[in-house]
Design a protein around this motif. Structure first.
Motif, mmCIF file in Angstrom:
data_model
loop_
_atom_site.group_PDB
_atom_site.id
_atom_site.type_symbol
_atom_site.label_atom_id
_atom_site.label_comp_id
_atom_site.label_asym_id
_atom_site.label_seq_id
_atom_site.Cartn_x
_atom_site.Cartn_y
_atom_site.Cartn_z
ATOM 1 N N GLN A 1 -4.223 -2.674 0.717
ATOM 2 C CA GLN A 1 -5.657 -2.649 0.982
ATOM 3 C C GLN A 1 -6.013 -3.532 2.177
ATOM 4 O O GLN A 1 -7.043 -3.320 2.819
ATOM 5 C CB GLN A 1 -6.423 -3.101 -0.266
ATOM 6 N N LEU A 2 -5.146 -4.496 2.469
ATOM 7 C CA LEU A 2 -5.360 -5.349 3.638
ATOM 8 C C LEU A 2 -4.685 -4.770 4.873
ATOM 9 O O LEU A 2 -5.292 -4.705 5.946
ATOM 10 C CB LEU A 2 -4.818 -6.761 3.384
ATOM 11 N N PHE A 3 -3.438 -4.328 4.704
ATOM 12 C CA PHE A 3 -2.630 -3.915 5.848
ATOM 13 C C PHE A 3 -2.466 -2.397 5.885
ATOM 14 O O PHE A 3 -2.337 -1.748 4.842
ATOM 15 C CB PHE A 3 -1.250 -4.574 5.783
ATOM 16 N N ASP A 4 -2.446 -1.863 7.097
ATOM 17 C CA ASP A 4 -2.303 -0.416 7.286
ATOM 18 C C ASP A 4 -0.837 -0.030 7.384
ATOM 19 O O ASP A 4 -0.288 0.149 8.474
ATOM 20 C CB ASP A 4 -3.034 0.022 8.557
ATOM 21 N N PHE A 5 -0.198 0.095 6.215
ATOM 22 C CA PHE A 5 1.158 0.621 6.137
ATOM 23 C C PHE A 5 1.043 1.988 5.453
ATOM 24 O O PHE A 5 0.994 2.071 4.224
ATOM 25 C CB PHE A 5 2.075 -0.309 5.340
ATOM 26 N N PRO A 6 0.955 3.051 6.246
ATOM 27 C CA PRO A 6 0.654 4.373 5.675
ATOM 28 C C PRO A 6 1.655 4.794 4.609
ATOM 29 O O PRO A 6 2.869 4.689 4.799
ATOM 30 C CB PRO A 6 0.714 5.302 6.891
ATOM 31 N N MET A 7 1.138 5.278 3.498
ATOM 32 C CA MET A 7 1.982 5.772 2.412
ATOM 33 C C MET A 7 2.222 7.262 2.570
ATOM 34 O O MET A 7 1.298 8.031 2.795
ATOM 35 C CB MET A 7 1.329 5.496 1.060
ATOM 36 N N VAL A 8 3.480 7.638 2.462
ATOM 37 C CA VAL A 8 3.817 9.058 2.496
ATOM 38 C C VAL A 8 3.930 9.619 1.079
ATOM 39 O O VAL A 8 3.955 10.835 0.876
ATOM 40 C CB VAL A 8 5.134 9.299 3.270
ATOM 41 N N ALA A 9 3.981 8.713 0.092
ATOM 42 C CA ALA A 9 4.006 9.125 -1.315
ATOM 43 C C ALA A 9 3.507 7.969 -2.161
ATOM 44 O O ALA A 9 3.815 6.811 -1.885
ATOM 45 C CB ALA A 9 5.414 9.529 -1.754
ATOM 46 N N GLY A 10 2.712 8.264 -3.182
ATOM 47 C CA GLY A 10 2.201 7.226 -4.055
ATOM 48 C C GLY A 10 0.764 6.859 -3.741
ATOM 49 O O GLY A 10 0.194 7.252 -2.723
ATOM 50 N N ASN A 11 0.185 6.072 -4.645
ATOM 51 C CA ASN A 11 -1.205 5.625 -4.513
ATOM 52 C C ASN A 11 -1.212 4.173 -4.046
ATOM 53 O O ASN A 11 -0.742 3.293 -4.762
ATOM 54 C CB ASN A 11 -1.923 5.747 -5.864
ATOM 55 N N PRO A 12 -1.739 3.882 -2.849
ATOM 56 C CA PRO A 12 -1.692 2.508 -2.351
ATOM 57 C C PRO A 12 -2.440 1.509 -3.221
ATOM 58 O O PRO A 12 -2.106 0.323 -3.232
ATOM 59 C CB PRO A 12 -2.330 2.612 -0.953
ATOM 60 N N ALA A 13 -3.451 1.960 -3.957
ATOM 61 C CA ALA A 13 -4.235 1.041 -4.785
ATOM 62 C C ALA A 13 -3.492 0.615 -6.049
ATOM 63 O O ALA A 13 -3.745 -0.467 -6.594
ATOM 64 C CB ALA A 13 -5.562 1.707 -5.163
ATOM 65 N N THR A 14 -2.570 1.438 -6.538
ATOM 66 C CA THR A 14 -1.913 1.141 -7.819
ATOM 67 C C THR A 14 -0.391 1.010 -7.708
ATOM 68 O O THR A 14 0.264 0.700 -8.708
ATOM 69 C CB THR A 14 -2.227 2.251 -8.825
ATOM 70 N N ALA A 15 0.179 1.248 -6.529
ATOM 71 C CA ALA A 15 1.644 1.310 -6.387
ATOM 72 C C ALA A 15 2.334 0.019 -6.806
ATOM 73 O O ALA A 15 3.463 0.048 -7.312
ATOM 74 C CB ALA A 15 2.016 1.668 -4.945
ATOM 75 N N LEU A 16 1.694 -1.125 -6.599
ATOM 76 C CA LEU A 16 2.315 -2.408 -6.942
ATOM 77 C C LEU A 16 1.546 -3.129 -8.052
ATOM 78 O O LEU A 16 1.542 -4.359 -8.118
ATOM 79 C CB LEU A 16 2.386 -3.300 -5.693
ATOM 80 N N LYS A 17 0.938 -2.365 -8.915
ATOM 81 C CA LYS A 17 0.101 -2.977 -9.951
ATOM 82 C C LYS A 17 0.890 -3.343 -11.199
ATOM 83 O O LYS A 17 0.668 -4.394 -11.810
ATOM 84 C CB LYS A 17 -1.036 -2.016 -10.314
ATOM 85 N N GLU A 18 1.820 -2.516 -11.601
ATOM 86 C CA GLU A 18 2.547 -2.718 -12.855
ATOM 87 C C GLU A 18 3.842 -3.494 -12.611
ATOM 88 O O GLU A 18 4.418 -3.438 -11.518
ATOM 89 C CB GLU A 18 2.869 -1.373 -13.504
ATOM 90 N N PRO A 19 4.334 -4.218 -13.635
ATOM 91 C CA PRO A 19 5.644 -4.888 -13.506
ATOM 92 C C PRO A 19 6.753 -3.886 -13.211
ATOM 93 O O PRO A 19 6.709 -2.735 -13.680
ATOM 94 C CB PRO A 19 5.843 -5.532 -14.880
ATOM 95 N N PHE A 20 7.709 -4.305 -12.430
ATOM 96 C CA PHE A 20 8.887 -3.506 -12.050
ATOM 97 C C PHE A 20 8.515 -2.246 -11.272
ATOM 98 O O PHE A 20 9.213 -1.237 -11.333
ATOM 99 C CB PHE A 20 9.737 -3.162 -13.281
ATOM 100 N N SER A 21 7.404 -2.342 -10.540
ATOM 101 C CA SER A 21 7.049 -1.282 -9.602
ATOM 102 C C SER A 21 7.662 -1.614 -8.251
ATOM 103 O O SER A 21 7.638 -2.777 -7.814
ATOM 104 C CB SER A 21 5.530 -1.161 -9.458
#
Length: 794
Positions: free
Chosen positions: A125-145
């Motif tokens: 949400q801070l940095f523009d690292f374009p995602m080619v797959a996945g949801n940037p808002a939730t990709a690193l939300k859960e443990p072991f993601s």
């Protein structure tokens, strides 16, 4: 009319192929160098500027003040950014990064990932690292993601879709799931990760409650401010924020924090605190100046030769005016010829850039450019610059020659005036000032780099192989096993080696007054053999020994700088004093001589050593006989695969590892040398052209002098003396200028050479030598000509 101008211009260029080649080649090389340096300067200045919110992103940094010192850290503790975002309304969001190196496995594929970061879910949400797959808002939300770069995804999964698939983390085989894939992070980014693991994974893996530990530093924190926020006003709120959140703890520990904001766009080049990757704004300035200097030399060459040759065309101008040519037509003719030559130089410059950009990327150590056509705006600027140079170089001879009366010119009374001669001499001096300055700068840069490489560091790093087990529990077993390998002289296991990262520990040491003085000390965890293996000199007390059972838990060794920090004038006075560090208490048993465990760009800091592997370092240092390195390395690798089969074999040599700290300086030196050579080459081209022209102009004078009995050496001396005087004047001007600028550059190094007078003497001698070679090669040829040829028409 324009067609006629171009046709005549082309005829004149072809008629004087030698001068035209020198003119075109010199200008083309100058444009090429300027273009490449412009790419470098623009690339260095572009770091992290591609993020859409870059104007509002700041790195949160911390000063840590104890009664002894103030540490200007580029990191924070875990809670600082998180609670600042909660308490201060000016902060819209935050993200933290914690670099790490983890063993990652998928089936039989295993890598020790060094480009790995634990990251907050807000990172994308801070940095523009374009995602080619996945949801940037939730990709690193859960443990072991886990989020992978495209390169990492291909490395582990090939052409398979990695989304939802599993990867095993560390020896404990924590099962993680791929929740996103991003495009490879651009080269002009401070942090370049291939694997991002959710920050909350740390709690599950190591029970690391980082959001509650205000004194546990290691996080690189970024905050996103709300639009129109004044960062200076926000900074004034940090003291009250820290007091309310952790004031009592700071007073109790006698360790006070101060928070500051560094604009994301300025961190790479301007921050003095360092980071994942750092540049040097002074180097950027130096290269920008070098680019201007090289272009200036090329323009001087062009103008010098153009104005000098224009005199030969005085009669042509006279005839044109007699047959009815207007002054404006003659002016246009000269300008069109000059612009045509510059455009030819422009085309050659584009071809040179096309060929040289891969080599330039290699010298810079990074991909500055994918090719010339990736920068259309630069091509347009270079084209306009070529036209401007052609216009400026053509105006002077055009205006001067077109102003003369035809009768005067046709009678042969026209000759070069004193002003024109003074202009050319001045330009030659400027040209050689730049060349001599660059020669001196090159000598200073390479002498400083040599000084850093050859300086006595206070420890021995030759033929020292280091195995990186990344804290594997079997590192000590491996250390014992490799001791029997032929060619292995000695070995040791430790948590750090010189030139690498080492933890900084909150410490209390008994000072000269008997008080427990607080300090943050770098700590090396070592075994009994570490100090003798690296040949670190002991100046007082003793080293760790198996003969003393308490050494494993209650002993510490300090370096001389640490002893001075606690007020002791003599190393032996510190022996037996008490310490407390990271839950361990004991006494100082020894003092070692200061050694450079960091680069020579920083002063030697206080250092502590304790027994143990420490923080999972697991570095096995092995001293090998020089003639047995290859055989020993192969045998050691076999031992590794027998004892630690689940890890890839990782090693480095201590000397190369330490010298990696100077990679940026070595690249700077290599680039500086190459561009200095280009500048000297262009200067030689210009000098060759001017000497050749001057010799041609004095052709009949040389013939008369030979008839009157002048020797070849006398004529060579006569023709050379004027140019050598100009070179000597250039030496006097260039030396103080370069001394000033290079003193500023050397000030960035804590340990550096002194700029001696003989450096400028050598630079001047090289310039004089080059000038003599060019001058004498042409004047000897002219002096040995048969005078009959030159006097035949008299």
């Amino acid at each position: 009319m324009l067609k006629n101008y171009i046709k005549i211009a082309w005829r004149n260029i072809w008629k004087t192929k030698g001068f035209s080649t020198i003119n075109i080649l010199g200008l083309a090389v100058g444009m090429t160098a300027c273009f490449l340096i412009a790419l470098y300067v623009n690339f260095e200045r572009s770091y992290d500027r591609y993020h859409s919110k870059a104007d509002r992103i700041y790195r949160l940094v911390c000063d840590i003040k104890t009664p002894t010192e103030t540490i200007n850290a580029n990191i924070t503790s875990g809670p600082m950014a998180m609670y600042a975002a909660k308490d201060l309304p000016e902060i819209e969001n935050f993200a933290r990064l914690l670099p790490n190196s983890l063993l990652i496995r998928k089936d039989n594929i295993k890598y020790q990932e060094s480009k790995l970061f634990f990251a907050d879910s807000t990172l994308f949400q801070l940095f523009d690292f374009p995602m080619v797959a996945g949801n940037p808002a939730t990709a690193l939300k859960e443990p072991f993601s886990v989020v992978l770069s495209e390169s990492a995804a291909k490395k582990y999964f090939g052409k398979e879709d990695p989304m939802g698939k599993s990867l095993l983390l560390t020896d404990d085989s924590f099962n993680s799931k791929v929740t996103g894939v991003i495009k490879d992070i651009p080269e002009n980014s401070q942090f370049k990760g291939d694997v991002f693991v959710s920050m909350v994974t740390l709690i599950k893996m190591a029970n690391f409650k980082f959001d509650e530990q205000w004194g546990n530093f290691g996080f690189t924190s970024y905050v996103l401010t709300k639009p129109n926020t004044d960062p200076s006003l926000l900074t004034t709120k940090f003291p009250a924020f820290l007091t309310s959140r952790v004031g009592k703890e700071m007073d109790q520990m006698k360790m006070h924090y101060s928070l500051f904001l560094e604009p994301l766009k300025e961190v790479y080049l301007y921050s003095k605190r360092g980071g994942f990757e750092s540049g040097n704004i002074n180097n950027v300035y130096i290269f920008a100046i070098v680019a201007l200097f090289i272009l200036l030399i090329a323009c001087i060459n062009f103008i010098n030769l153009s104005t000098a040759r224009a005199i030969e065309r005085a009669k042509e101008v006279g005839i044109r005016k007699v047959v009815g040519a207007y002054r404006m037509q003659i002016t246009r003719q000269f300008i069109s010829e000059s612009v045509l030559i510059c455009l030819l130089a422009f085309i050659i410059s584009l071809l040179l850039c096309l060929v040289l950009i891969p080599y330039f990327n290699y010298l810079a150590g990074k991909e500055i450019s994918g090719g010339i056509f990736f920068h259309p705006i630069y091509i347009i600027i270079l084209f306009l610059l070529a036209c401007l140079i052609g216009l400026l170089a053509g105006i002077y001879p055009a205006l001067v020659l077109s102003s003369f009366k035809p009768v005067t010119v046709l009678k042969g009374k026209f000759s070069s005036n004193a002003k024109g001669l003074l202009l050319r001499k001045t330009l030659v001096i400027v040209q050689f000032v730049v060349s001599i300055a660059l020669i001196a700068g090159t000598l200073i840069v390479h002498r400083q780099l040599g000084y850093m490489r050859n300086q006595n560091l206070g420890f021995n790093k030759e033929q020292m192989l280091v195995l990186q087990t990344n804290g594997d529990a079997k590192s000590r077993i491996l250390k014992d096993a490799v001791a029997s390998v032929p060619g292995v002289l000695s070995n040791s296991v430790s948590g750090a080696v010189p030139g690498g990262e080492n933890p900084v520990a909150y410490s209390e040491i008994e000072n000269k007054q008997g008080d427990m003085q607080i300090a943050n000390l770098p700590v090396y965890f070592v075994d009994y053999n570490y100090i003798p293996l690296y040949k670190i000199k002991l100046v007082a007390g003793r080293i760790f020994s198996p003969d003393f059972g308490t050494d494993t838990a209650q002993a510490m060794i300090l370096n001389e700088s640490a002893v001075k920090l606690f007020g002791y004038s003599k190393p032996e006075d510190a022996i037996g004093k008490k310490y407390s560090q990271w839950g361990s208490e004991g006494k100082i048993i020894g003092v070692i001589k200061d050694f450079h465990f960091k680069s020579l760009q920083s002063k030697i800091e206080p250092l502590s050593m304790r027994y143990g592997q420490g923080n999972g370092g697991g570095l096995v240092s092995i001293k090998i006989e020089g003639q047995h390195i290859n055989a020993a390395l192969q045998a050691i690798e076999r031992k590794w695969h027998d004892i630690i089969p689940n890890r890839p074999f990782e090693y480095f040599f201590a000397d190369e590892f330490f010298d990696r700290q100077y990679r940026a300086e070595n690249r700077f030196g290599g680039l500086f040398l190459n561009f200095a050579v280009l500048a000297i080459f262009i200067s030689c081209l210009g000098l060759f052209g001017l000497v050749s022209y001057n010799t041609t102009q004095r052709y009949r004078e040389i013939g008369i002098r030979k008839v009157l009995g002048a020797s070849v050496s006398t004529i060579v001396q006569l023709l050379s003396i004027d140019f050598l005087q100009l070179v000597c004047i250039s030496i006097l001007v260039a030396s103080p200028l370069m001394w000033f600028f290079m003193s500023k550059w050397l000030a960035d190094f804590a340990y550096h050479i002194d700029i001696s007078w003989w450096i400028f003497a050598i630079a001047g001698s090289i310039a004089v030598g080059i000038a003599l070679v060019v001058i004498t090669s042409l004047t000897i040829k002219a002096a040995m000509e048969n005078p009959v040829k030159s006097l035949r028409s008299e």
